[in-house]
Enzyme design. Structure first.
Site, PDB file in Angstrom:
ATOM      1  N   GLU A 158       0.855  -1.192   0.000  1.00 53.78           N
ATOM      2  CA  GLU A 158       0.000   0.000   0.000  1.00 53.78           C
ATOM      3  C   GLU A 158       0.880   1.226   0.000  1.00 53.78           C
ATOM      4  OE1 GLU A 158      -2.463  -0.317   3.471  1.00 53.78           O
ATOM      5  OE2 GLU A 158      -3.638  -1.943   2.614  1.00 53.78           O
ATOM      6  N   LYS A 201       2.463   4.428   1.266  1.00 46.89           N
ATOM      7  CA  LYS A 201       2.631   4.989   2.601  1.00 46.89           C
ATOM      8  C   LYS A 201       2.424   6.491   2.475  1.00 46.89           C
ATOM      9  CE  LYS A 201       5.547   5.076   6.715  1.00 46.89           C
ATOM     10  NZ  LYS A 201       5.111   6.379   7.150  1.00 46.89           N
ATOM     11  N   ARG A 215      -2.548   9.735  10.883  1.00 47.56           N
ATOM     12  CA  ARG A 215      -3.326   8.507  11.073  1.00 47.56           C
ATOM     13  C   ARG A 215      -4.579   8.808  11.878  1.00 47.56           C
ATOM     14  NH1 ARG A 215      -0.852   3.182  12.177  1.00 47.56           N
ATOM     15  NH2 ARG A 215      -2.478   1.680  12.645  1.00 47.56           N
ATOM     16  N   ARG A 275      -3.598   8.931  16.301  1.00 49.11           N
ATOM     17  CA  ARG A 275      -2.760   7.766  16.556  1.00 49.11           C
ATOM     18  C   ARG A 275      -2.436   7.656  18.040  1.00 49.11           C
ATOM     19  NH1 ARG A 275       2.863   6.693  13.684  1.00 49.11           N
ATOM     20  NH2 ARG A 275       4.070   6.168  15.484  1.00 49.11           N
ATOM     21  N   GLU A 312      -5.370   7.207   6.619  1.00 47.51           N
ATOM     22  CA  GLU A 312      -4.429   8.316   6.728  1.00 47.51           C
ATOM     23  C   GLU A 312      -5.069   9.547   6.086  1.00 47.51           C
ATOM     24  OE1 GLU A 312      -1.539   7.706   8.315  1.00 47.51           O
ATOM     25  OE2 GLU A 312      -0.074   9.185   7.614  1.00 47.51           O
ATOM     26  N   PHE A 345      -7.383   2.118   5.187  1.00 45.56           N
ATOM     27  CA  PHE A 345      -6.654   0.857   4.998  1.00 45.56           C
ATOM     28  C   PHE A 345      -6.974  -0.231   6.024  1.00 45.56           C
ATOM     29  CE2 PHE A 345      -3.725   3.997   6.967  1.00 45.56           C
ATOM     30  CZ  PHE A 345      -3.548   3.407   8.216  1.00 45.56           C
ATOM     31  N   ARG A 356       4.836  -3.088  17.241  1.00 47.81           N
ATOM     32  CA  ARG A 356       5.538  -3.349  15.978  1.00 47.81           C
ATOM     33  C   ARG A 356       5.906  -4.815  16.018  1.00 47.81           C
ATOM     34  NH1 ARG A 356       7.155   1.787  14.256  1.00 47.81           N
ATOM     35  NH2 ARG A 356       7.227   3.122  16.073  1.00 47.81           N
TER      36      ARG A 356
HETATM   37  P1  AMP Z   1       5.953   5.525  10.925  1.00 47.43           P
HETATM   38  O1  AMP Z   1       5.217   6.682  11.549  1.00 47.43           O
HETATM   39  O2  AMP Z   1       7.080   5.947  10.055  1.00 47.43           O
HETATM   40  O3  AMP Z   1       6.303   4.454  11.932  1.00 47.43           O
HETATM   41  O4  AMP Z   1       4.944   4.804   9.903  1.00 47.43           O
HETATM   42  C1  AMP Z   1       3.721   4.286  10.282  1.00 47.43           C
HETATM   43  C2  AMP Z   1       2.631   5.278   9.934  1.00 47.43           C
HETATM   44  O5  AMP Z   1       2.452   5.374   8.527  1.00 47.43           O
HETATM   45  C3  AMP Z   1       1.264   4.869  10.406  1.00 47.43           C
HETATM   46  O6  AMP Z   1       1.051   5.171  11.765  1.00 47.43           O
HETATM   47  C4  AMP Z   1       0.345   5.665   9.506  1.00 47.43           C
HETATM   48  O7  AMP Z   1       0.098   6.937  10.079  1.00 47.43           O
HETATM   49  C5  AMP Z   1       1.174   5.893   8.265  1.00 47.43           C
HETATM   50  N1  AMP Z   1       0.619   5.251   7.059  1.00 47.43           N
HETATM   51  C6  AMP Z   1       0.556   5.848   5.853  1.00 47.43           C
HETATM   52  N2  AMP Z   1       0.021   5.036   4.937  1.00 47.43           N
HETATM   53  C7  AMP Z   1      -0.287   3.875   5.568  1.00 47.43           C
HETATM   54  C8  AMP Z   1      -0.848   2.638   5.150  1.00 47.43           C
HETATM   55  N3  AMP Z   1      -1.212   2.408   3.876  1.00 47.43           N
HETATM   56  N4  AMP Z   1      -1.002   1.665   6.082  1.00 47.43           N
HETATM   57  C9  AMP Z   1      -0.626   1.880   7.378  1.00 47.43           C
HETATM   58  N5  AMP Z   1      -0.088   3.022   7.826  1.00 47.43           N
HETATM   59  C10 AMP Z   1       0.088   4.021   6.936  1.00 47.43           C
END
Ligand code: AMP
Length: 550
Positions: free
Chosen positions: A241, A243, A248, A263, A293, A333, A408
């Site tokens: 998917e 990103k 979120r 979040r 998102e 998603f 995680r």
């Molecule tokens: P990170 O903040 O770098 O740990 O990345 C995770 C975050 O990516 C999630 O908490 C979401 O806010 C965001 N995100 C963006 N697109 C997606 C997606 N398709 N599926 C899940 N999370 C996503």
């Protein structure tokens, strides 16, 4: 419960460093607690009055100093002096209150309930005269407090208990107090995200908390993967998917009632009346919990940088105006719950298929770009398209995996082109020179290490004048020390930092330094707070990954 009883417990906790002893002290406290007080006592034992990620008190040290001066009759200069001597406004309040001729006669016993309720009112007060109202609420507590009680009330207000109680300890203490299994306690917390509520359920022996519409669930998180190929190889059945570089959100629908959480489980429904309206119109289900998102987009639906969206998140008034100025698009998603059935233990393939069935897509309320690639080439094309649209890359997801709240666990792997940006905490800074003298222009950054923040270097580039202005406004109330132009600040503000390389460096306590660090964005507290910052262990991991990439 009398507040003094809780204070006895804080004192005992402060005196020992032994984990098991601490656990037993806490377990005793929880066990002896009346049913009515258990919620409050559990949160207060963690130094909080709101659940994790909930509202923050947001009271600056300067305000506390004024309260202490007001109640003890000491001058503000004396309070500052005591603070310098002890390094702790709690102790400063305690000692100054001891010096004051106490009129113990007629002093009311403070209850846990009174302390809890007064502190919970603080974040809700806004508008003119709000500062004075806040001071009154804290002063009311302080005037009824014994010196020892004052120590812990002040520390609670500041969010610095210094008694060494972290979530893991509370989990184990609750398990002991109510003869439950620690793992069940943690699982329950992952679903409901509130240790106060978990304590009540543990006491009632009803830990199998069901996901409930209207109560936020801790969100599932992604791990990092060194590359697209590696990520795809990880799973037998994988989806990819986009990103999205946005915010979120978790949406809860029950009939026409919609709630939207961030979040960090904060209720942001008021900031997004547009999303709530679309959810009412375009979800074909009576009850559900979904995630997606949110992105800010222009008239042609082109995604705009995160900074634009952050104006929507910050805005608490004149919302209708900002809704028009900054349209958003939501990319869905996840489906966690549907018409009475929890979907969390179902595989992603089922969750995604069910989500597709209930969403009527529009330009602004749509499903995330999602493929289940047959070949690496197909996935690569999809990934490049995401980057071309200024998004961050892709998340590769295990189609067979369940939804694991709050963790995680490697079911989602993010693949990004650039080196992973780091979320670091600002622990200090330096006032600028000349034209920039009224701004804090260079920042001292730190990564998390347990409950501490360890310096990883300085950053002066990438800051626009507007950002310097914004940061200075945020940092000024947090200043704890000033030496010439250098300031130290309370670790509250998180910034996302890009860099060219991580290098080993003996110069900084973390052992690592960033080459050419630059500011990517200032995080909103609803998005990431100091507890969400990257750790020294993350930096080590990225350091090793970068070696592998080369
Ligand atoms: P990170 O903040 O770098 O740990 O990345 C995770 C975050 O990516 C999630 O908490 C979401 O806010 C965001 N995100 C963006 N697109 C997606 C997606 N398709 N599926 C899940 N999370 C996503």
């Amino acid at each position: 419960m009398r507040y003094a009883k809780l204070v006895e417990c804080y004192e005992k906790l402060e005196k020992t460093t032994k984990k098991l002893e601490k656990r037993d002290i806490l377990a005793g406290l929880y066990r002896d607690c009346e049913e009515d007080d258990l919620y409050r006592v559990t949160l207060l034992s963690m130094g909080a009055v709101f659940s994790a990620g909930g509202l923050e008190l947001g009271i600056a040290e300067e305000t506390i100093k004024r309260v202490i001066a007001k109640v003890t009759g000491a001058g503000e200069a004396d309070v500052t002096k005591k603070f310098k001597e002890t390094g702790d406004l709690g102790l400063a309040a305690e000692q100054l209150l001891k010096n004051k001729k106490q009129e113990t006669l007629g002093r009311k016993d403070l209850t846990v309930e009174k302390v809890f309720e007064n502190l919970r009112k603080l974040p809700e007060i806004s508008g003119t005269g709000s500062q004075d109202k806040k001071i009154l609420l804290i002063a009311e507590l302080l005037s009824s407090a014994s010196p020892k009680e004052a120590r812990y009330i002040m520390r609670t207000v500041l969010g610095e208990m210094r008694v060494g109680v972290a979530a893991g300890l509370v989990r184990d203490a609750l398990a002991k107090a109510f003869e439950q299994n620690s793992e069940d306690i943690e699982k329950c917390f992952d679903v409901i995200g509130d240790y106060g509520r978990v304590a009540q359920l543990a006491a009632e022996g009803k830990l199998h908390a069901e996901i409930t519409v209207g109560m936020p669930v801790r969100v599932m998180l992604a791990d990092r993967s060194p590359g697209l190929k590696e990520a795809l190889d990880e799973f037998e059945k994988a989806a990819a998917e986009w990103k999205y570089d946005g915010f979120r959100i978790q949406g809860h629908k029950s009939g026409n009632k919609i709630k939207i959480f961030s979040r960090r489980m904060e209720d942001v429904t008021n900031q997004f009346p547009d999303i709530a309206k679309w959810a009412r119109e375009n979800i074909k289900a009576k009850e559900c919990i979904i995630e997606g998102e949110a992105l800010a987009v222009d008239k042609n639906l082109k995604p705009l940088p995160f900074q634009v969206l952050s104006r929507r998140i910050q805005r608490k008034y004149d919302i209708e105006k900002t809704v028009k100025e900054i349209p958003v698009q939501i990319n869905l998603f996840e489906l966690l719950y549907l018409n009475g059935v929890s979907y969390m233990n179902k595989p992603l393939s089922d969750r995604w298929n069910a989500l597709k069935k209930i969403i009527k897509e529009t330009d602004h309320f749509r499903l995330a770009d999602h493929i289940e690639p047959k070949s690496y080439e197909e996935a690569e094309k999809f990934y490049k398209r995401s980057l071309a649209m200024q998004q961050e890359g892709v998340i590769v997801k295990n189609l067979d995996a369940h939804y694991q709240p709050g963790k995680r666990v490697g079911f989602w792997l993010k693949v990004k082109e650039i080196l992973e940006p780091l979320d670091l905490v600002v622990v200090g800074g330096e006032w600028g020179e000349g034209k920039r003298a009224r701004w804090i222009g260079s920042l001292i950054l730190a990564a998390r290490h347990g409950n501490e923040f360890v310096e990883t270097g300085r950053m002066a580039s990438g800051l626009t004048e507007q950002q310097m202005e914004d940061l200075t406004k945020k940092l000024k109330p947090l200043i704890t020390e000033e030496h010439g132009k250098i300031v130290k600040v309370k670790p509250e503000i998180v910034v996302e930092v890009g860099y060219e390389e991580i290098q080993r460096s003996p110069k900084y306590p973390s052992g690592y330094a960033l080459r050419f660090p630059r500011l990517l964005r200032i995080r909103e507290k609803e998005d990431k707070g100091p507890k969400d910052a990257n750790t020294v262990a993350d930096i080590e991991k990225f350091f090793r990954m970068q070696g592998r990439k080369k």
